[in-house]
Scaffold this active site. Structure first.
Site, short mmCIF file in Angstrom:
data_model
loop_
_atom_site.label_atom_id
_atom_site.label_comp_id
_atom_site.label_asym_id
_atom_site.label_seq_id
_atom_site.Cartn_x
_atom_site.Cartn_y
_atom_site.Cartn_z
N ASN A 62 0.84 -1.20 0.00
CA ASN A 62 0.00 0.00 0.00
C ASN A 62 0.87 1.25 0.00
O ASN A 62 2.02 1.23 0.47
CB ASN A 62 -0.86 0.06 1.27
CG ASN A 62 -1.73 -1.14 1.46
OD1 ASN A 62 -2.73 -1.30 0.79
ND2 ASN A 62 -1.34 -2.01 2.41
N ASP A 75 7.13 14.74 18.62
CA ASP A 75 7.29 16.15 18.28
C ASP A 75 8.74 16.55 18.48
O ASP A 75 9.35 16.20 19.50
CB ASP A 75 6.45 17.05 19.21
CG ASP A 75 4.96 16.90 19.02
OD1 ASP A 75 4.53 16.33 18.01
OD2 ASP A 75 4.22 17.38 19.90
N HIS A 79 8.94 21.74 15.04
CA HIS A 79 7.47 21.72 14.96
C HIS A 79 6.87 23.05 15.39
O HIS A 79 5.77 23.40 14.95
CB HIS A 79 6.95 20.58 15.83
CG HIS A 79 5.46 20.47 15.90
ND1 HIS A 79 4.64 20.60 14.80
CD2 HIS A 79 4.62 20.22 16.96
CE1 HIS A 79 3.38 20.44 15.17
NE2 HIS A 79 3.34 20.22 16.46
#
Length: 257
Positions: A62, A75, A79
């Protein structure tokens, strides 16, 4: 026997348990919803390329469509605007990705108040009972919120006043960022900040202060109830996305039993 051989043997015999702290990643994984005019991430989605058919008779694969900050994820400083000159997710120091972790449990207070904010005194009280926060390690903040992770509406817990999920007070976020030796904060909620963080000063204090200090966040963790207050070794495995502000991650805890 070498240290690595001892580690391998201990995992094999169950002397060290491997606890998966990662939420399953699917189209049902809850995602953050920001109000207009802000942009939002997309839900996770698989797009089939082939499945043992004329497109590929002996294989299944996929394409994946997702945001960097979907599901259990890391994070990193870039960010947030306060950390814009810091490192991206491909540059996270390896000592951050394999590091000691401690667990602070505030689930009883969150059960009474979903808007509960962890304070400096709460962390100091934990230290008085368990010892100092780990140098270069992680503070994992258990709130019990992972029980809601199977449902987007329950997980975000929003009404006309916004989302109601637990977090960290601005003073505590600043203290964790500037005065403690941790490399980052891990939480069970959709982000490291409380649902009402847009109304705090500064807004989104964990993002603003921890990432601005070059530290890190881990979100949507599960199974923190299985971990002891101290003695865990955390293994964080994000994708090394060049220029990335974060990444979905597999997060494992090694616990001596």
């Amino acid at each position: 026997m070498s240290l690595l051989a001892q580690l391998s043997a201990a995992i094999g015999t169950g002397g060290i348990e491997v606890v998966d702290l990662t939420a399953p990643l699917s189209s049902r994984t809850p995602i953050l919803q920001l109000p207009e005019p802000f942009g939002n991430t997309i839900p996770f989605r698989l797009e089939e390329i082939s499945r043992y058919d004329e497109r590929g008779p002996r294989w299944y694969w996929n394409d994946i469509h997702t945001g960097e900050h979907t599901g259990t994820h890391l994070d990193v400083p870039v960010h947030w605007v306060s950390g814009k000159d810091g490192h991206d997710v491909s540059q996270v120091p390896l000592r951050t990705l394999i590091a000691p972790a401690v667990v602070l449990d505030a689930s009883d207070r969150v059960a009474e108040n979903p808007d509960f904010l962890l304070g400096i005194d709460d962390v100091r009280a934990w230290e008085a009972s368990n010892g100092p926060l780990p140098e270069g390690g992680w503070l994992l903040y258990r709130t019990g919120w992972d029980v809601h992770s199977g449902d987007q509406a329950e997980f975000l817990n929003a009404d006309d006043a916004g989302s109601h999920t637990p977090g960290v007070s601005p003073d505590c976020a600043r203290w964790l960022a500037e005065e403690t030796p941790i490399t980052g904060l891990g939480v069970e909620t959709v982000g490291t900040d409380a649902g009402q963080a847009p109304g705090l000063e500064p807004m989104f204090p964990c993002h603003e202060l921890l990432l601005g200090a070059g530290k890190h966040g881990l979100t949507q963790l599960q199974n923190l109830a299985s971990l002891p207050p101290t003695g865990t070794l955390l293994v964080v495995c994000p994708l090394p996305i060049v220029g990335g502000s974060g990444s979905p991650a597999r997060v494992l805890a090694l616990v001596e039993r």
